[in-house]
Scaffold this active site. Sequence first.
Site, PDB file in Angstrom:
ATOM      1  N   GLN A   1       0.845  -1.204   0.000  1.00 26.65           N
ATOM      2  CA  GLN A   1       0.000   0.000   0.000  1.00 26.65           C
ATOM      3  C   GLN A   1       0.879   1.252   0.000  1.00 26.65           C
ATOM      4  O   GLN A   1       0.562   2.241  -0.667  1.00 26.65           O
ATOM      5  CB  GLN A   1      -0.928  -0.024   1.222  1.00 26.65           C
ATOM      6  CG  GLN A   1      -1.873  -1.228   1.185  1.00 26.65           C
ATOM      7  CD  GLN A   1      -2.845  -1.279   2.357  1.00 26.65           C
ATOM      8  OE1 GLN A   1      -2.599  -0.702   3.418  1.00 26.65           O
ATOM      9  NE2 GLN A   1      -3.939  -1.990   2.188  1.00 26.65           N
TER      10      GLN A   1
ATOM     11  N   GLU B   1      14.385  -0.287  -0.740  1.00 20.49           N
ATOM     12  CA  GLU B   1      13.907  -1.372   0.124  1.00 20.49           C
ATOM     13  C   GLU B   1      14.979  -2.433   0.339  1.00 20.49           C
ATOM     14  O   GLU B   1      15.838  -2.659  -0.538  1.00 20.49           O
ATOM     15  CB  GLU B   1      12.652  -2.013  -0.506  1.00 20.49           C
ATOM     16  CG  GLU B   1      11.938  -2.963   0.438  1.00 20.49           C
ATOM     17  CD  GLU B   1      10.792  -3.731  -0.215  1.00 20.49           C
ATOM     18  OE1 GLU B   1      10.503  -3.490  -1.405  1.00 20.49           O
ATOM     19  OE2 GLU B   1      10.207  -4.584   0.475  1.00 20.49           O
TER      20      GLU B   1
ATOM     21  N   SER C   1      16.799  -5.818   0.260  1.00 20.28           N
ATOM     22  CA  SER C   1      16.803  -6.755  -0.862  1.00 20.28           C
ATOM     23  C   SER C   1      16.795  -8.202  -0.379  1.00 20.28           C
ATOM     24  O   SER C   1      17.769  -8.661   0.237  1.00 20.28           O
ATOM     25  CB  SER C   1      18.033  -6.527  -1.742  1.00 20.28           C
ATOM     26  OG  SER C   1      18.135  -7.596  -2.674  1.00 20.28           O
TER      27      SER C   1
ATOM     28  N   ARG D   1      12.585 -17.004  -1.435  1.00 18.25           N
ATOM     29  CA  ARG D   1      11.675 -16.053  -0.776  1.00 18.25           C
ATOM     30  C   ARG D   1      10.229 -16.178  -1.236  1.00 18.25           C
ATOM     31  O   ARG D   1       9.314 -15.710  -0.574  1.00 18.25           O
ATOM     32  CB  ARG D   1      12.151 -14.623  -1.013  1.00 18.25           C
ATOM     33  CG  ARG D   1      12.088 -14.235  -2.494  1.00 18.25           C
ATOM     34  CD  ARG D   1      12.344 -12.783  -2.689  1.00 18.25           C
ATOM     35  NE  ARG D   1      12.608 -12.447  -4.074  1.00 18.25           N
ATOM     36  CZ  ARG D   1      12.848 -11.229  -4.485  1.00 18.25           C
ATOM     37  NH1 ARG D   1      12.872 -10.234  -3.635  1.00 18.25           N
ATOM     38  NH2 ARG D   1      13.074 -10.989  -5.757  1.00 18.25           N
TER      39      ARG D   1
ATOM     40  N   ASN E   1       8.379  14.749   0.184  1.00 23.77           N
ATOM     41  CA  ASN E   1       8.292  16.127   0.689  1.00 23.77           C
ATOM     42  C   ASN E   1       7.022  16.308   1.528  1.00 23.77           C
ATOM     43  O   ASN E   1       6.115  15.472   1.497  1.00 23.77           O
ATOM     44  CB  ASN E   1       8.448  17.162  -0.438  1.00 23.77           C
ATOM     45  CG  ASN E   1       7.265  17.191  -1.392  1.00 23.77           C
ATOM     46  OD1 ASN E   1       6.112  17.147  -0.966  1.00 23.77           O
ATOM     47  ND2 ASN E   1       7.551  17.260  -2.691  1.00 23.77           N
TER      48      ASN E   1
ATOM     49  N   HIS F   1      -0.520  14.560   2.045  1.00 27.68           N
ATOM     50  CA  HIS F   1      -1.485  13.874   1.173  1.00 27.68           C
ATOM     51  C   HIS F   1      -1.574  12.386   1.579  1.00 27.68           C
ATOM     52  O   HIS F   1      -2.668  11.823   1.698  1.00 27.68           O
ATOM     53  CB  HIS F   1      -1.037  14.021  -0.283  1.00 27.68           C
ATOM     54  CG  HIS F   1      -1.923  13.324  -1.274  1.00 27.68           C
ATOM     55  ND1 HIS F   1      -3.220  13.715  -1.537  1.00 27.68           N
ATOM     56  CD2 HIS F   1      -1.692  12.239  -2.060  1.00 27.68           C
ATOM     57  CE1 HIS F   1      -3.744  12.904  -2.444  1.00 27.68           C
ATOM     58  NE2 HIS F   1      -2.847  11.995  -2.778  1.00 27.68           N
TER      59      HIS F   1
ATOM     60  N   ARG G   1      -4.216   7.831   4.332  1.00 33.70           N
ATOM     61  CA  ARG G   1      -3.940   6.582   5.054  1.00 33.70           C
ATOM     62  C   ARG G   1      -4.187   6.654   6.553  1.00 33.70           C
ATOM     63  O   ARG G   1      -4.151   5.610   7.217  1.00 33.70           O
ATOM     64  CB  ARG G   1      -2.497   6.127   4.783  1.00 33.70           C
ATOM     65  CG  ARG G   1      -2.202   5.853   3.315  1.00 33.70           C
ATOM     66  CD  ARG G   1      -3.036   4.724   2.743  1.00 33.70           C
ATOM     67  NE  ARG G   1      -2.673   4.434   1.358  1.00 33.70           N
ATOM     68  CZ  ARG G   1      -3.131   3.408   0.658  1.00 33.70           C
ATOM     69  NH1 ARG G   1      -4.019   2.584   1.180  1.00 33.70           N
ATOM     70  NH2 ARG G   1      -2.758   3.222  -0.588  1.00 33.70           N
TER      71      ARG G   1
HETATM   72  C1  LIG Z   1      -8.790   3.596   1.398  1.00 35.38           C
HETATM   73  C2  LIG Z   1      -8.038   3.284   0.131  1.00 35.38           C
HETATM   74  C3  LIG Z   1      -8.391   2.182  -0.641  1.00 35.38           C
HETATM   75  C4  LIG Z   1      -7.674   1.877  -1.811  1.00 35.38           C
HETATM   76  N1  LIG Z   1      -8.035   0.780  -2.551  1.00 35.38           N
HETATM   77  C5  LIG Z   1      -7.323   0.460  -3.656  1.00 35.38           C
HETATM   78  C6  LIG Z   1      -7.651  -0.715  -4.441  1.00 35.38           C
HETATM   79  O1  LIG Z   1      -8.585  -1.444  -4.130  1.00 35.38           O
HETATM   80  N2  LIG Z   1      -6.885  -0.991  -5.528  1.00 35.38           N
HETATM   81  C7  LIG Z   1      -5.849  -0.194  -5.920  1.00 35.38           C
HETATM   82  O2  LIG Z   1      -5.201  -0.493  -6.911  1.00 35.38           O
HETATM   83  N3  LIG Z   1      -5.531   0.914  -5.206  1.00 35.38           N
HETATM   84  C8  LIG Z   1      -6.227   1.253  -4.101  1.00 35.38           C
HETATM   85  N4  LIG Z   1      -5.880   2.371  -3.373  1.00 35.38           N
HETATM   86  C9  LIG Z   1      -4.734   3.182  -3.825  1.00 35.38           C
HETATM   87  C10 LIG Z   1      -5.206   4.504  -4.477  1.00 35.38           C
HETATM   88  O3  LIG Z   1      -5.962   4.263  -5.642  1.00 35.38           O
HETATM   89  C11 LIG Z   1      -3.986   5.368  -4.812  1.00 35.38           C
HETATM   90  O4  LIG Z   1      -3.189   4.710  -5.774  1.00 35.38           O
HETATM   91  C12 LIG Z   1      -3.116   5.649  -3.604  1.00 35.38           C
HETATM   92  O5  LIG Z   1      -3.897   6.064  -2.518  1.00 35.38           O
HETATM   93  C13 LIG Z   1      -2.095   6.733  -3.951  1.00 35.38           C
HETATM   94  O6  LIG Z   1      -2.778   7.947  -4.048  1.00 35.38           O
HETATM   95  P1  LIG Z   1      -2.265   9.107  -4.989  1.00 35.38           P
HETATM   96  O7  LIG Z   1      -2.182   8.646  -6.414  1.00 35.38           O
HETATM   97  O8  LIG Z   1      -3.142  10.310  -4.738  1.00 35.38           O
HETATM   98  O9  LIG Z   1      -0.811   9.384  -4.361  1.00 35.38           O
HETATM   99  P2  LIG Z   1       0.588   9.643  -5.058  1.00 35.38           P
HETATM  100  O10 LIG Z   1       0.963   8.514  -5.942  1.00 35.38           O
HETATM  101  O11 LIG Z   1       1.539  10.020  -3.955  1.00 35.38           O
HETATM  102  O12 LIG Z   1       0.346  10.881  -5.956  1.00 35.38           O
HETATM  103  C14 LIG Z   1       0.029  12.159  -5.384  1.00 35.38           C
HETATM  104  C15 LIG Z   1      -0.709  12.964  -6.422  1.00 35.38           C
HETATM  105  O13 LIG Z   1       0.152  13.164  -7.541  1.00 35.38           O
HETATM  106  C16 LIG Z   1      -0.588  13.092  -8.751  1.00 35.38           C
HETATM  107  N5  LIG Z   1      -0.057  11.969  -9.562  1.00 35.38           N
HETATM  108  C17 LIG Z   1       0.978  11.159  -9.239  1.00 35.38           C
HETATM  109  N6  LIG Z   1       1.224  10.301 -10.239  1.00 35.38           N
HETATM  110  C18 LIG Z   1       0.319  10.576 -11.206  1.00 35.38           C
HETATM  111  C19 LIG Z   1       0.044  10.017 -12.499  1.00 35.38           C
HETATM  112  N7  LIG Z   1       0.777   9.037 -13.030  1.00 35.38           N
HETATM  113  N8  LIG Z   1      -0.968  10.562 -13.205  1.00 35.38           N
HETATM  114  C20 LIG Z   1      -1.711  11.565 -12.715  1.00 35.38           C
HETATM  115  N9  LIG Z   1      -1.506  12.136 -11.517  1.00 35.38           N
HETATM  116  C21 LIG Z   1      -0.500  11.634 -10.767  1.00 35.38           C
HETATM  117  C22 LIG Z   1      -2.047  12.880  -8.352  1.00 35.38           C
HETATM  118  O14 LIG Z   1      -2.666  14.129  -8.239  1.00 35.38           O
HETATM  119  C23 LIG Z   1      -1.949  12.250  -6.996  1.00 35.38           C
HETATM  120  O15 LIG Z   1      -3.095  12.465  -6.182  1.00 35.38           O
HETATM  121  C24 LIG Z   1      -6.578   2.704  -2.223  1.00 35.38           C
HETATM  122  C25 LIG Z   1      -6.239   3.806  -1.438  1.00 35.38           C
HETATM  123  C26 LIG Z   1      -6.944   4.103  -0.271  1.00 35.38           C
HETATM  124  C27 LIG Z   1      -6.517   5.299   0.552  1.00 35.38           C
END
Ligand SMILES: Cc1cc2nc3c(=O)[nH]c(=O)nc-3n(C[C@H](O)[C@H](O)[C@H](O)COP(=O)(O)OP(=O)(O)OC[C@H]3O[C@@H](n4cnc5c(N)ncnc54)[C@H](O)[C@@H]3O)c2cc1C
Length: 269
Positions: free
Chosen positions: A59, A70, A72, A161, A177, A183, A188
């Site tokens: 996650q 991470e 290895s 593993r 950052n 965020h 989380r």
């Molecule tokens: C309660 C919960 C349940 C979830 N369940 C699932 C699940 O069932 N399956 C699953 O696969 N995931 C799941 N997720 C993961 C979720 O979909 C996001 O991938 C994860 O929370 C990362 O969020 P983020 O993309 O906002 O964060 P980050 O990756 O840190 O990105 C921060 C911000 O940067 C921008 N950004 C970064 N990369 C890109 C990109 N390539 N394109 C566009 N904008 C970008 C976006 O604005 C994003 O909000 C879950 C998350 C939560 C909190």
Amino acid sequence: MGNDSAIVQAARVSYGKGTKQVNQDRGLIRYLMRHRHTSPFEMVQTKWHIKLPIFVMRQLVRHRTAAINEYSARYSVLSDEFYVPALEDVKPQSTNNKQGRGGDISEEDAEQVRQVIDMHNDSVYQLYQMLLGADSTMDFDGKGDLRLSDDFEGIARELARMVLPVNGYTECYWSINLHNLFHFIKLRADPHAQKEIRVFAEAMYQKCLEHWPMATEAFDDYVMGGAHFSRTEMDILRKVFKNEVIDDDMLEDFGLSKREIDEFRTKLA
Ligand SMILES: Cc1cc2nc3c(=O)[nH]c(=O)nc-3n(C[C@H](O)[C@H](O)[C@H](O)COP(=O)(O)OP(=O)(O)OC[C@H]3O[C@@H](n4cnc5c(N)ncnc54)[C@H](O)[C@@H]3O)c2cc1C
């Protein structure tokens, strides 16, 4: 790297001055957070040394704005540490949330579950060691048919593993950052997130309070403790603000589905 002053300093770059008085700094930081002027928060860089179960790591890695290095398991042997949920965290599948736990099971059953997981951890780690060549005497089927030869010296760590479960611990350095860390914490530390990652987000939040008290206070006020409302929800709130009484039927007249009404109520409660 960088404290609250680094945020203020970046925001005030146009004046060519450093920090002013503390109360002005606080006001400025709150202004930045309130108006989503986010880039000054990116001036603070954080780095964490985290030890966490592999399923929580999966996650964590979804947060793409962090840099990770991470442990290895190709290079080194994994430890025999496995996560076993505490008694009070062993719960059945939730009936109203497909992605969570809810309700209760008896304490006796919860304890049995913990013990079964413990036993599984032990036996699977023994298998891992056997595959690494540490013990060729293991009898897999209890009949002696599935045994390795005395000459067996093990297979590569990167292969061995694969038999280990996702509750095994891994370690990483994780750098992000402050804007992106907030965020992460917002997503989380939320009650919808899984308990096992929530504890990490909450611990990080506590560290943020120590190191960036003003930024974290503003984050807590406007983001963590704040809420977003849709255009329709705002229309309803404007009516409530004018002392108009809104009942469930009227909420449906606004076009909100039953689920949206429930979520709106939860948000306000
Ligand atoms: C309660 C919960 C349940 C979830 N369940 C699932 C699940 O069932 N399956 C699953 O696969 N995931 C799941 N997720 C993961 C979720 O979909 C996001 O991938 C994860 O929370 C990362 O969020 P983020 O993309 O906002 O964060 P980050 O990756 O840190 O990105 C921060 C911000 O940067 C921008 N950004 C970064 N990369 C890109 C990109 N390539 N394109 C566009 N904008 C970008 C976006 O604005 C994003 O909000 C879950 C998350 C939560 C909190």
